[in-house]
Design a protein around this motif. Structure first.
Motif, mmCIF file in Angstrom:
data_model
loop_
_atom_site.group_PDB
_atom_site.id
_atom_site.type_symbol
_atom_site.label_atom_id
_atom_site.label_comp_id
_atom_site.label_asym_id
_atom_site.label_seq_id
_atom_site.Cartn_x
_atom_site.Cartn_y
_atom_site.Cartn_z
ATOM 1 N N SER B 228 0.842 -1.212 0.000
ATOM 2 C CA SER B 228 0.000 0.000 0.000
ATOM 3 C C SER B 228 0.871 1.254 0.000
ATOM 4 C CB SER B 228 -0.931 -0.003 1.221
ATOM 5 O OG SER B 228 -0.215 0.376 2.391
ATOM 6 N N GLN B 229 2.113 1.089 0.439
ATOM 7 C CA GLN B 229 3.068 2.192 0.404
ATOM 8 C C GLN B 229 3.958 2.118 -0.834
ATOM 9 O OE1 GLN B 229 2.806 4.551 3.021
ATOM 10 N NE2 GLN B 229 1.012 3.219 3.337
ATOM 11 N N GLY B 230 3.606 1.207 -1.747
ATOM 12 C CA GLY B 230 4.320 1.187 -3.012
ATOM 13 C C GLY B 230 5.536 0.274 -3.067
ATOM 14 N N ARG B 231 5.710 -0.554 -2.028
ATOM 15 C CA ARG B 231 6.868 -1.444 -2.048
ATOM 16 C C ARG B 231 6.397 -2.880 -2.154
ATOM 17 N NH1 ARG B 231 11.523 -1.308 2.642
ATOM 18 N NH2 ARG B 231 12.599 -3.263 2.169
ATOM 19 N N GLU B 232 6.858 -3.540 -3.199
ATOM 20 C CA GLU B 232 6.449 -4.936 -3.399
ATOM 21 C C GLU B 232 7.506 -5.866 -2.812
ATOM 22 O OE1 GLU B 232 3.595 -6.062 -4.574
ATOM 23 O OE2 GLU B 232 2.860 -4.022 -4.931
#
Lengths: 369, 369, 369, 369
Positions: B228-232
């Protein structure tokens, strides 16, 4: 089609006041000379298959010409049957006292020599009648104890009162993980060939508290005493315990097989008019003194290898005991064998045991019947 | 041949003062980059077969090139395993409180957004390390509660402390009368094809107190928050519950089959150097929401007709309920069916039930994996 | 200050492999002519107060001049003590078989006339020694049964082996809700005045499976046989069961009171050099045949009115049975009375009962000792 | 004299087919504006004293002018009440699943904002009526689940259906060894001064599965939502759990004391026309978050020193743990204390404990009510 009448037998009261009652199915005698029959099932709570046998028996008898009185009590121990502990039925003993429900029947304190002396002038039929009355009176006195009777005794002696009124008493049980087997009194070993049961235990005249013994022991003692006084008579009451394979199992088809076995015996005895042939199968016997209990020599997890009902040669693997706490030592997996040939009849229900748990019951010195 | 070291894990104390301890078998990591493994068995007392699987696993691993740390805890609940009630093991719940031993694991109250914000500058390896430390600290705090912790919580959180140190967590259970099945988190459904298990339950990220959930839920939550914070990042921990058929059963040969399945997965993950191919078998899945419990619509004696693992069409007989008290009425024998296709996975262990007893668990909307 | 040595007695093994062991505290004999003593406690799992008495006894003996060997076994049934069911200890019977832990002691099958004939030329001391060896050999044979022995038998006969080596055997029990009372063999009724116990049951020479009987019955039988052969000798072994009020209770101060009573007896017997006077209190007796069990005449909720240890006149209220299902009828509240004077000794532990539950045990025909 | 009508509530069926039923006593409303009352007792099987309170309540109400409907259910859990294990009643949880009978009530999934939006135009009386219908419909749907409901859920939701029809819900329980205490919702703390109970737990609006919470939580949530929308209304339902001292105890005289307390509350609420003054006694409160559970720091035998209901200063002895296996070491007798003042409310029922057993529940930060 014949109809059973249904009534209800009160055997106690729960803490909530709820009555403990047993359904009683009965058909009256057409022919007073035909023997009367008493069948009960499920005195041990987990041993349910006898109910299915009674069900199939009723379905068969409905279509038959029944000569003698037949009384059937399924679900004979409502307290034991409804007593769960975890997923299983804790129905082998009274949860309060630990007393085995099938060791509660009354050992009568009738003075048989005195009774015989008083009644020896009677003919066999009358003698039987008088002795039956004495047994019933003894039950009645016991139940009327002013200090009360225990829950288990009330149940057992109430059932016994019904059983004493019959000429043939059949008590339907099961083992834990078990093959079918029969408890048969020595004087009646010829009757074992009627039931659909491969293994029979031939038992002596020792009272141990079970229903079959409660039914036949006093009669056998009477007959032996009469013989000692020079009068020969057959034991007037037949009583058997049928162990219908494993507990916690209902199998309607297999119940029909065992109902047929019971019918074959009833046919032979003239309770029903129909001819019912016994199943054609090999049957074996073992004296009770040769029936052995094998106890776990150590605690652990058990892989049961020997199957109930399959003969096992000396030295063949009986079971393994797995001990994960001993991994890497010679105790990690212990193979158990016996030093003599036997037929395993039943084994313990659980796969984990304390040292001393009864692992197997086995017949030794087995003979053909 | 490789050797496991044995140690002992203290998890409590009995009333006599006897220590409750669990044997711990371990092999150290050769390759720090290989995943570490934690396997436990027998948290429910009657579910013994996992011990046999651990035994077979050790026998296999002894001969293999093991790269990652492997920690094995058989007999993981000494109190539950030794708790008999009648012939069976009353090991599903604490005998005092009734709490299911597998619902005692700790739900951490870690504030994941706050944790992530504080640590998001770290790389994946370091982030994982910090989060692991947070989980271990949370366990430690819980066990150090000045008011004490319950018997079950002490056991569970002590086990959990070990599990949190592993990358792969495998919890070995069984059903009552059951076919083999697997609890597999949704993010890891591809892993189901390694185990020797035909049916898999695909479970969501909801903590219900079980070990597998305790092991993966916080990581899954962390990964979802990072996303959700853009880190996979992949979920760094895999956790499975294997249900190894029925309880109260030890089968050494079948244990080898399941040990092979576990090895196939460990091989795939690089824990061992050897190639172990998964068993060639069809495998099916079912979403947890489609896993149904069917409760007895009435009390009575049950003939279980549908066999675990065998698909059952809508309308086919599931079970019969026999009611001897209703002989002669339409309630004497009730046939139960379901209105939709399913696969029965397990059924109740006893043949007599109260109204409402969980008779069967069944998969519906089953799909191929 | 004298020191007890501690050792450990192995009595079995649990399913996890954990050893069942009992702590054994011992002080050796200074004076070989002084009697030796064996004390055990807590064979029934919920009957814990005996452990506290052993604790206080040790604290006292530490400061005394102990002449005879003293062996003390607290926590004598680790399996029973650790067996909970709900909040209470289910420790009265084996959870698997239902057999009462205190009915498992071995009844020896020694042929006493034959033994006596073979050894009657010996003097009393030698005769005693030979008979003791015979008892120990009988225990040993039983434990070495190639078919194994049950869990309960192993425990009992292992304890019995220790007990047979002593001249004085004291078994510490409690009742459910109970006043203190003593089981005392008829030949030893004069010893009842030493213990701090107001009520004594005077018991005959009938073996029922309990430890005290196991300890004294064979000796009593030997002495009676010798008397029948014209040789008078005292019964060489004394054995008592002390019922230390209620189960599920630890009271350290009251334990000291009972420890003093035991010391008064040991002082009288010369086991210790100190003079310890018995408590000055009235003491009463009752023959075992006059010890009555009163069973609940109906199921229901029980208000116990008669207090254990307080004499109850005929017709005074014993208990009420409350039946909420019968509200508004004459059965809503039933007052129970007895038709004769008695002393209630104990009552059932629970306030809800089935019909037939043993509500009270009561002494009738009580006499002063 | 007023008469209660008796009927019977079916809540399930046993394995024998026997119906599980609860006696229901009822008096109809004379005055429809007077609140209606629902009282149940003995949902936990060993907690019998509530039945005696209902009995005394009925005896009192018979002579009173009862305005509102009163419904009384003694013996509210026939399965739990009749479930013995050893001498005690194993009635705290379902013997099969371990689920606490008082954690089975239904948490409704009613969308309260949506409900409110739809019904906010109604006046308070109508709104209450609609919400009650919604609660009843939710219960009905749950019981009609085509997959069935568990034994415990059927019992609980059936009771809940009755409770939802009342304005005042009183659930009668006891502790194990306990002083009297009351669970009282925070919004209703002024009501605590009517009951004959010295200690009250002030509880928040969190549903944990108990009857009192099931009865008041949805109403409290509704009222709070209405408040958030600017409409003030009192919580229309009052619900209390009374803990009537110890389990396994019937005391008819003490039951009258508690019946008077209930009547004082009913008098205050206008259910009865008579003025009944509350007992003149000090009453104390404690927030639920300050109600502490103290767990045994080690296994052993416990001498409970602190008495329920008697305030205990920091550092005063709470209990001793006796460890006979540690005789001669500093662990032989451990004295337990707390570091803060408290009032012990209840302690564990048994004197032997595992490590982690809940020894005491204690109020801290106690205040006068």
């Amino acid at each position: 089609m014949m109809q059973f009448t249904q009534s209800s037998l009160n055997v106690g009261e729960l803490a909530t006041g709820q009555e403990l009652s047993i359904p009683v199915y009965r058909v009256a005698a057409k022919d007073p000379s035909a023997p009367s029959v008493f069948v009960q099932a499920n005195v041990h709570g987990a041993e349910v298959q006898g109910n299915a046998v009674i069900f199939q028996l009723m379905k068969q008898l409905e279509r038959m010409d029944v000569r003698g009185e037949v009384t059937l009590l399924p679900l004979a121990n409502p307290l034991g049957i409804n007593q769960k502990s975890g997923e299983f039925t804790l129905g082998r003993f009274d949860p309060i006292t630990g007393v085995n429900w099938n060791r509660e029947y009354l050992e009568h304190s009738i003075d048989i020599p005195a009774f015989y002396q008083q009644h020896c002038h009677l003919d066999d039929v009358q003698l039987k009648q008088q002795f039956r009355l004495a047994l019933l009176a003894s039950c009645e006195v016991h139940l009327a104890n002013p200090w009360g009777v225990t829950t288990g005794k009330r149940l057992a002696v109430t059932l016994q009162t019904l059983a004493h009124q019959a000429d043939i008493v059949i008590d339907l049980h099961t083992g834990p993980k078990s093959c079918k087997h029969l408890y048969c009194p020595e004087y009646d070993r010829d009757s074992a060939r009627f039931f659909s049961i491969p293994y029979s235990l031939i038992i002596p005249n020792d009272f141990g508290g079970a229903m079959d013994e409660a039914a036949f022991c006093p009669w056998w003692a009477l007959v032996e005493h009469a013989a000692s006084q020079g009068r020969e008579m057959p034991v007037p009451v037949a009583a058997f315990t049928l162990e219908l394979a494993s507990q916690e199992r209902i199998d309607m088809r297999d119940a029909l097989v065992d109902a047929q076995g019971v019918l074959a015996y009833l046919s032979f005895r003239g309770v029903i008019n129909e001819k019912v042939a016994p199943a054609d199968m090999p049957r074996f016997g073992c004296l009770l003194k040769d029936y052995k209990k094998y106890h776990a020599p150590k605690g652990g997890l058990v892989e049961y290898l020997a199957q109930p009902g399959i003969p096992l040669k000396a030295g063949e693997p009986l079971a393994n005991i797995l001990r994960l706490d001993c991994y890497g030592t010679e105790d990690e997996l212990t193979s158990l064998q016996l030093e003599q040939d036997c037929v395993p009849i039943l084994h313990f229900a659980s796969a984990s045991v304390y040292q001393g748990t009864e692992l197997y019951k086995l017949m030794t010195n087995v003979f053909e019947l």
